[in-house]
Design an enzyme around this catalytic site. Sequence first.
Site, PDB file in Angstrom:
ATOM      1  CG  LEU A  35      -1.876  -1.186   1.368  1.00 22.76           C
ATOM      2  CD1 LEU A  35      -2.789  -0.999   2.584  1.00 22.76           C
ATOM      3  CD2 LEU A  35      -2.707  -1.393   0.103  1.00 22.76           C
ATOM      4  CG  HIS A  39      -3.041   1.147  -2.487  1.00 17.34           C
ATOM      5  ND1 HIS A  39      -1.685   0.927  -2.586  1.00 17.34           N
ATOM      6  CD2 HIS A  39      -3.620   0.420  -3.463  1.00 17.34           C
ATOM      7  CE1 HIS A  39      -1.458   0.084  -3.582  1.00 17.34           C
ATOM      8  NE2 HIS A  39      -2.604  -0.237  -4.137  1.00 17.34           N
ATOM      9  CD  GLU A 150     -10.072   9.760 -12.281  1.00 15.70           C
ATOM     10  OE1 GLU A 150      -9.137  10.600 -12.340  1.00 15.70           O
ATOM     11  OE2 GLU A 150     -11.277  10.052 -12.389  1.00 15.70           O
ATOM     12  CB  SER A 188       2.563  -1.758  -5.661  1.00 14.76           C
ATOM     13  OG  SER A 188       1.354  -1.360  -5.063  1.00 14.76           O
TER      14      SER A 188
END
Length: 284
Positions: A35, A39, A150, A188
Amino acid sequence: MTAPIVRSLPELRAMTKAWHMAGETIGVVPTMGALHDGHLSLVAAAKSRADRVIVTIFVNPKQFNNPEDLANYPRTEHEDARKLERFAVDAIYVPDGDTMYPQGFSTTVSVDGLTDVLCGAHRPGHFDGVATVVTKLFTQTSADLAFFGEKDFQQLQVVRRLARDLDLGVEVVGCPTIREIDGLAMSSRNLLLSDRARVKAPIMHEVMEGIAEALGRGEAMSDLYPAAEKRLMNADFLSIDYLELRACDDLSLLDRPTRPARLFAAAHLAGVRLIDNIDVPLLS
Ligand code: PAF
């Protein structure tokens, strides 16, 4: 506050049933872990819209078309749970492979059309894997709302379409891309960039911003492409999967933003595939 980590489906179902019986809405943030602030912005959006929030963490093997990519994908569950503490989410759902895909699993959710282009054209089977796991996560969590970035705009449109086509009763909420200070879209995968590649990575966004500005002045994508490609190659991007202007709704290819459009890019830098997309001013 540490959120309960739920690994079993019956345990999850007992929780969500109790929440729905109490008249509470459930917001879900599906993730593959590792994360970052992107996120966490989805979690904040979910907290502001739903009574109960579940973050799911599952590195979905079905959406990786390269075993090495799957093996290298960062897995940081302990750290992820720590980052979620300040949001006081109601559950972190971390199913294992057998819970998601038990022996004999043989169903695929496939969204036509939208998945033929961009990442769909370069990663065969990727969106079938995404659509299948997202459908399962929606039904497993009994989601009323689901939050997606998005940054993965094509994924967002695919998920919107499947939720609508399959009458899943989930409102799919798109949230803006969160960027590093130098413009690099948070991902990530950025953790996989070497120091040298990390310095070069924001050039893709810089190039895209330049194109968007020129498109806004009326220039055509086909005229802008060669110089943009050269700039990326000079910045050590080894190959460009796509750098394209496409309509927001059906992702059809455009040369000028004569309808609501976004600029999409995917390119490889030092073994890492970076993707990004930005809004483009509409030509009047
Ligand atoms: O965007 C992601 O992290 C994944 O594609 C998702 C939506 C969690 C499905 O595995």
